[in-house]
Enzyme design. Structure first.
Site, PDB file in Angstrom:
ATOM      1  N   ASN A  41       0.827  -1.202   0.000  1.00 35.12           N
ATOM      2  CA  ASN A  41       0.000   0.000   0.000  1.00 35.12           C
ATOM      3  C   ASN A  41       0.865   1.257   0.000  1.00 35.12           C
ATOM      4  O   ASN A  41       1.945   1.301   0.600  1.00 35.12           O
ATOM      5  CB  ASN A  41      -1.014   0.007   1.152  1.00 35.12           C
ATOM      6  CG  ASN A  41      -0.464  -0.324   2.512  1.00 35.12           C
ATOM      7  OD1 ASN A  41       0.565  -0.973   2.649  1.00 35.12           O
ATOM      8  ND2 ASN A  41      -1.162   0.104   3.542  1.00 35.12           N
ATOM      9  N   GLU A  43       0.383   5.309   0.610  1.00 30.82           N
ATOM     10  CA  GLU A  43      -0.544   6.314   1.127  1.00 30.82           C
ATOM     11  C   GLU A  43      -0.195   7.721   0.635  1.00 30.82           C
ATOM     12  O   GLU A  43       0.821   7.934  -0.041  1.00 30.82           O
ATOM     13  CB  GLU A  43      -0.549   6.237   2.664  1.00 30.82           C
ATOM     14  CG  GLU A  43      -1.038   4.866   3.125  1.00 30.82           C
ATOM     15  CD  GLU A  43      -1.211   4.734   4.619  1.00 30.82           C
ATOM     16  OE1 GLU A  43      -0.635   5.551   5.382  1.00 30.82           O
ATOM     17  OE2 GLU A  43      -1.925   3.792   5.024  1.00 30.82           O
ATOM     18  N   CYS A  52      -4.266   0.774  -2.291  1.00 30.34           N
ATOM     19  CA  CYS A  52      -4.061  -0.456  -1.519  1.00 30.34           C
ATOM     20  C   CYS A  52      -3.069  -1.389  -2.202  1.00 30.34           C
ATOM     21  O   CYS A  52      -2.876  -1.329  -3.425  1.00 30.34           O
ATOM     22  CB  CYS A  52      -5.373  -1.210  -1.379  1.00 30.34           C
ATOM     23  SG  CYS A  52      -6.610  -0.412  -0.360  1.00 30.34           S
ATOM     24  N   GLU A  54      -3.308  -4.500  -2.914  1.00 27.41           N
ATOM     25  CA  GLU A  54      -3.908  -5.370  -3.936  1.00 27.41           C
ATOM     26  C   GLU A  54      -3.934  -4.676  -5.290  1.00 27.41           C
ATOM     27  O   GLU A  54      -3.580  -5.238  -6.319  1.00 27.41           O
ATOM     28  CB  GLU A  54      -5.349  -5.741  -3.543  1.00 27.41           C
ATOM     29  CG  GLU A  54      -5.462  -6.566  -2.285  1.00 27.41           C
ATOM     30  CD  GLU A  54      -5.657  -5.734  -1.031  1.00 27.41           C
ATOM     31  OE1 GLU A  54      -4.997  -4.672  -0.890  1.00 27.41           O
ATOM     32  OE2 GLU A  54      -6.446  -6.158  -0.175  1.00 27.41           O
ATOM     33  N   CYS A  85     -10.518  -4.255   0.929  1.00 29.44           N
ATOM     34  CA  CYS A  85     -11.542  -3.201   0.921  1.00 29.44           C
ATOM     35  C   CYS A  85     -12.481  -3.380  -0.277  1.00 29.44           C
ATOM     36  O   CYS A  85     -12.201  -4.148  -1.214  1.00 29.44           O
ATOM     37  CB  CYS A  85     -10.891  -1.813   0.896  1.00 29.44           C
ATOM     38  SG  CYS A  85     -10.355  -1.281  -0.746  1.00 29.44           S
ATOM     39  N   CYS A  88     -10.990  -2.601  -3.824  1.00 28.99           N
ATOM     40  CA  CYS A  88     -10.124  -3.673  -4.342  1.00 28.99           C
ATOM     41  C   CYS A  88     -10.964  -4.869  -4.788  1.00 28.99           C
ATOM     42  O   CYS A  88     -10.656  -5.516  -5.792  1.00 28.99           O
ATOM     43  CB  CYS A  88      -9.103  -4.099  -3.292  1.00 28.99           C
ATOM     44  SG  CYS A  88      -7.814  -2.860  -3.052  1.00 28.99           S
TER      45      CYS A  88
HETATM   46  N1  THU Z   1      -5.202  -1.463   2.883  1.00 33.49           N
HETATM   47  C1  THU Z   1      -4.683  -2.268   1.905  1.00 33.49           C
HETATM   48  O1  THU Z   1      -3.651  -1.947   1.308  1.00 33.49           O
HETATM   49  N2  THU Z   1      -5.329  -3.419   1.627  1.00 33.49           N
HETATM   50  C2  THU Z   1      -6.374  -3.920   2.341  1.00 33.49           C
HETATM   51  O2  THU Z   1      -6.823  -5.018   2.048  1.00 33.49           O
HETATM   52  C3  THU Z   1      -6.935  -3.150   3.456  1.00 33.49           C
HETATM   53  C4  THU Z   1      -6.440  -1.756   3.580  1.00 33.49           C
HETATM   54  C5  THU Z   1      -4.459  -0.253   3.251  1.00 33.49           C
HETATM   55  C6  THU Z   1      -5.030   1.069   2.838  1.00 33.49           C
HETATM   56  C7  THU Z   1      -4.363   1.996   3.845  1.00 33.49           C
HETATM   57  O3  THU Z   1      -3.056   2.305   3.386  1.00 33.49           O
HETATM   58  C8  THU Z   1      -4.210   1.144   5.087  1.00 33.49           C
HETATM   59  O4  THU Z   1      -4.317  -0.192   4.666  1.00 33.49           O
HETATM   60  C9  THU Z   1      -5.250   1.427   6.158  1.00 33.49           C
HETATM   61  O5  THU Z   1      -6.534   1.400   5.623  1.00 33.49           O
END
Ligand code: THU
Length: 131
Positions: A41, A43, A52, A54, A85, A88
């Site tokens: 991920n 940000e 994310c 994925e 999420c 994704c």
């Molecule tokens: N996040 C992911 O990368 N994948 C998931 O399956 C759940 C959430 C990330 C997004 C954000 O950077 C952090 O986790 C918190 O939500």
């Protein structure tokens, strides 16, 4: 292959850019041609601009010309195997077959394996725009 994907998903968390959530996630995507694309991920100070793990893995593969996928693993430091999420799940439903398996896991390597269709049943598809 499942174990290798899980290991790669756990390892790539070290590259996550997570100064806001401090919640690194990793993903490893196997193509039918046998390549593995990894993602973490990434940000952003404007929070919704975050991508994310994925989607990073999926978009890396798509941008490399890969369109056929076999299996995926997703890992985070969660009590239960990490649930992807909604965004994704929708992206998975665009590019993965309904019966493709996605292994959700955590650092204890508890694994919950679901298909694309189980992750997002009754998903919106391009055929829904046909007249
Ligand atoms: N996040 C992911 O990368 N994948 C998931 O399956 C759940 C959430 C990330 C997004 C954000 O950077 C952090 O986790 C918190 O939500």
């Amino acid at each position: 292959m499942k174990e290798k994907l899980i290991e790669e998903a756990i390892q790539i968390r070290s590259r996550a850019y997570v100064p806001y959530s401090h919640f690194p996630v990793g993903a490893a995507l196997l193509t039918k041609s046998g390549k593995v694309y990894i993602g973490c991920n990434i940000e952003n100070a404007a929070y919704p601009s975050t991508c994310c793990a994925e989607r990073v893995a999926i978009f890396k593969a798509i941008s490399d010309g890969e369109m056929e996928f076999a299996e995926m693993a997703v890992a985070a430091d969660t009590k239960r195997p990490v649930p992807p999420c909604g965004t994704c799940r929708q992206v998975m439903s665009e590019f993965f077959s309904p019966d493709m398996t996605i292994h959700l896991t955590n650092l204890n390597k508890d694994v919950h394996t679901l298909t694309t269709d189980q992750l997002l049943p009754f998903s919106f598809q391009k055929e829904d725009m046909d007249e």
